[in-house]
Scaffold this motif. Structure first.
Motif, PDB file in Angstrom:
ATOM      1  N   PRO A 506       0.809  -1.228   0.000  1.00  0.00           N
ATOM      2  CA  PRO A 506       0.000   0.000   0.000  1.00  0.00           C
ATOM      3  C   PRO A 506       0.840   1.275   0.000  1.00  0.00           C
ATOM      4  N   ALA A 507       1.920   1.300   0.783  1.00  0.00           N
ATOM      5  CA  ALA A 507       2.723   2.533   0.869  1.00  0.00           C
ATOM      6  C   ALA A 507       3.318   2.860  -0.494  1.00  0.00           C
ATOM      7  N   GLU A 508       3.890   1.832  -1.144  1.00  0.00           N
ATOM      8  CA  GLU A 508       4.510   2.038  -2.455  1.00  0.00           C
ATOM      9  C   GLU A 508       3.462   2.457  -3.478  1.00  0.00           C
ATOM     10  N   SER A 509       2.291   1.841  -3.396  1.00  0.00           N
ATOM     11  CA  SER A 509       1.228   2.156  -4.357  1.00  0.00           C
ATOM     12  C   SER A 509       0.796   3.610  -4.210  1.00  0.00           C
ATOM     13  N   ASP A 510       0.687   4.055  -2.936  1.00  0.00           N
ATOM     14  CA  ASP A 510       0.302   5.453  -2.698  1.00  0.00           C
ATOM     15  C   ASP A 510       1.324   6.406  -3.289  1.00  0.00           C
ATOM     16  N   ALA A 511       2.617   6.062  -3.050  1.00  0.00           N
ATOM     17  CA  ALA A 511       3.684   6.920  -3.577  1.00  0.00           C
ATOM     18  C   ALA A 511       3.593   6.980  -5.099  1.00  0.00           C
TER      19      ALA A 511
END
Ligand SMILES: Nc1ncnc2c1ncn2[C@@H]1O[C@H](COP(=O)(O)OP(=O)(O)OP(=O)(O)O)[C@@H](O)[C@H]1O
Ligand SMILES: [Mg+2]
Ligand SMILES: [Mg+2]
Length: 551
Positions: A506-511
């Motif tokens: 999720p964190a990478e996707s948000d970035a």
């Protein structure tokens, strides 16, 4: 087919500059002011099923001792030698390949000495009238033009038995399996000028002998052994006295032995009271494989008197012109001819050619030396994979891709299995189909490698495509650039994998949603991992960009 090809084609000349065409010597910084002179006597076991003068079968190391021995090999009184003409023909092949002058009349002599590995007390050799005289071989060191080494002569002789000393029990064991096996002694002129040149000469000779099927040329197994003669002289002075280092059985040891010998001889000459007139004592020396040094076996004064005499039991070996012509006409492709063909017919780079030619294809040349070329099975495999098809003679596959698959993937995976090319059981059709599937993107390169690994581990005759389908290795979707549409339709399977990866990171996707392109690599990596190599990285990236990046 190849035989006919070879017969019709004018033979390709060995590429070299003549030795005496002012070869420019670069002085070696290790021994400035000195010139090194080297001549090599190579003993190559002839690749014949039977021994040189008896009916018994030849053997390979590791076989039960004393199981391939006829009465003659054991020197029983009253037994007589009978020349094996297969050995003669194989030696003739080597002689023709080395452009040696075949003698229509040659003869055999007895060389007497007493040692436990020589039951009869003499070795049959060709001291006075060898089977071939003269010749030449083109030798090349990396990044320098080929040069010529002249051959002095080629002679037929018998191999000895093998003695093994057990220091613990202080007993010596004799195995007569090797006794009487046919050998060719190939004597070079003293044309070599450095340890590296000597190594390159032996490799070039090995390649020729293998190509014509005359010898396995396998130094590790002892089917090729060298006596190396070394002398040094001050630059501009005549050659010095030679010392002969006996029985070297690897190129590495040979280079080490010559290097040590040069240093040793130089120390003698430089420390003499009158260095300008000093000479090195002529000696026969051995090589200590642990200390990497040569050691004295005997001096010239102790040299045995071999009491050579013509062997009264063997007549003159008469060779007809017809027989010599047949050998000449049926000679297989030679290393420099294969090299040239791979370069010109397939457009392979020098490096690719080197790699293909250096693959060890094992004992694949038939005993009778049937028409084979260098590395026969590897090159034939390559030729068949690239063969032309259809009336237009279009190549079936890209030679560069085929060479990559053989040299990198196939050999790499065989090596990982501790196997060599001779253990490869994939047929041309099986490997060809695999290469085609990767080329037309039915499977990805990664899946291709997995598939290859599976096929090597599980020999079967099942077509490659069927195995790929059974293993679910076929690509999730064709790579975008293989379709005509600019915006490819991604398969539901790939979409699902991407969705899973987005949810898992999720964190990478948000970035990524905020425009961070670098972070996309991590998500692509995740999808690739989850797809077990079935997804195409470009397609995955394209889909993720579509799903995540701001428009
Ligand atoms: N000055 C020299 N320096 C180095 N090598 C030399 C020199 N002169 C001759 N040679 C080499 O020594 C080798 C001599 O081999 P050849 O078989 O002719 O004789 P041999 O060693 O006396 O006999 P044998 O076969 O019994 O060992 C050749 O390879 C030759 O090139
Ligand atoms: Mg000799
Ligand atoms: Mg010698």
């Amino acid at each position: 087919m190849l035989r006919r090809l070879c017969q019709c084609r004018a033979r390709q000349l060995q590429p070299f500059r003549r030795f005496h065409d002012a070869r420019v010597y670069k002085e070696d910084p290790r021994w400035l002011g000195w010139q090194v002179v080297i001549g090599i006597e190579t003993h190559a076991q002839i690749k014949s099923r039977r021994k040189l003068f008896s009916e018994s079968l030849t053997s390979v190391p590791g076989e039960t001792p004393n199981t391939h021995v006829s009465m003659f090999d054991a020197a029983f009184p009253g037994t007589l030698p009978k020349l094996n003409h297969k050995c003669v023909d194989l030696a003739l092949r080597a002689a023709v390949a080395l452009q040696s002058d075949i003698q229509t009349r040659s003869s055999f002599d007895r060389k007497h000495y007493f040692y436990s590995d020589l039951p009869s007390g003499y070795q049959i050799t060709q001291q006075y009238a060898p089977i071939a005289i003269g010749g030449r071989l083109s030798v090349a060191l990396p990044n320098s033009p080929p040069f010529e080494v002249r051959i002095k002569q080629i002679q037929l002789e018998q191999d000895t038995a093998k003695s093994t000393l057990n220091p613990r029990t202080r007993t010596s064991h004799i195995d007569l399996n090797r006794a009487g096996t046919g050998l060719m002694e190939i004597v070079s002129e003293p044309d070599l000028r450095s340890p590296d040149e000597a190594g390159a000469y032996v490799r070039a000779l090995q390649a020729v002998l293998r190509a014509v099927g005359a010898s396995d040329g396998n130094m590790e197994q002892g089917s090729l052994r060298c006596d190396v003669n070394v002398s040094i002289n001050r630059v501009g002075q005549p050659p010095g006295t030679r010392c002969e280092i006996k029985n070297l059985n690897s190129v590495r040891f040979m280079i080490a032995a010559i290097t040590h010998e040069i240093t040793r001889q130089r120390a003698i000459l430089e420390s003499a009271p009158d260095p300008q007139n000093a000479t090195v004592p002529q000696e026969t020396r051995g090589f200590d494989e642990h200390r990497f040094e040569t050691y004295k076996l005997r001096s010239k004064e102790d040299a045995p008197d071999y009491r050579y005499m013509p062997d009264p039991n063997l007549g003159v070996l008469v060779l007809s012109q017809e027989r010599i012509r047949t050998v000449r006409d049926t000679l297989p492709e030679l290393p420099w001819e294969t090299r040239e063909r791979l370069r010109s017919a397939y457009g392979l780079s020098e490096r690719d050619v080197d790699v293909l030619l250096n693959i060890d294809s094992g004992r694949d040349v038939s005993f009778d030396g049937e028409t084979q070329g260098p590395n026969a099975s590897v090159i034939a495999y390559f030729d068949q994979l690239c063969a032309e098809e259809g009336d237009e003679g279009k190549r079936r596959r890209d030679p560069k891709a085929v060479s990559n698959w053989i040299t990198h993937e196939l050999l790499g995976q065989l090596a990982a299995r501790k196997e060599t090319f001779k253990d490869n059981h994939l047929s041309v059709d099986q490997l060809g189909e695999l290469i085609d599937m990767v080329q037309n993107k039915t499977i990805t390169g990664t899946s291709g490698k997995l598939l290859l690994r599976h096929m090597l581990a599980n020999p079967s005759k099942t077509p490659t495509m069927q195995i790929a389908t059974e293993l679910q290795l076929t690509a999730l979707e064709p790579c975008p650039d293989s379709t005509s549409s600019d915006t490819p339709v991604h398969s539901p399977a790939l979409r699902a994998l991407c969705a899973d990866a987005i949810a898992a990171l999720p964190a990478e996707s948000d970035a990524a949603r905020k425009g961070n392109r670098n972070v996309l690599n991590k998500i692509v990596g995740r999808v690739m991992k989850d797809s077990h190599g079935r997804a195409d990285a470009k397609a995955v990236r394209a889909l993720l960009e579509e799903l995540l990046l701001p428009r």
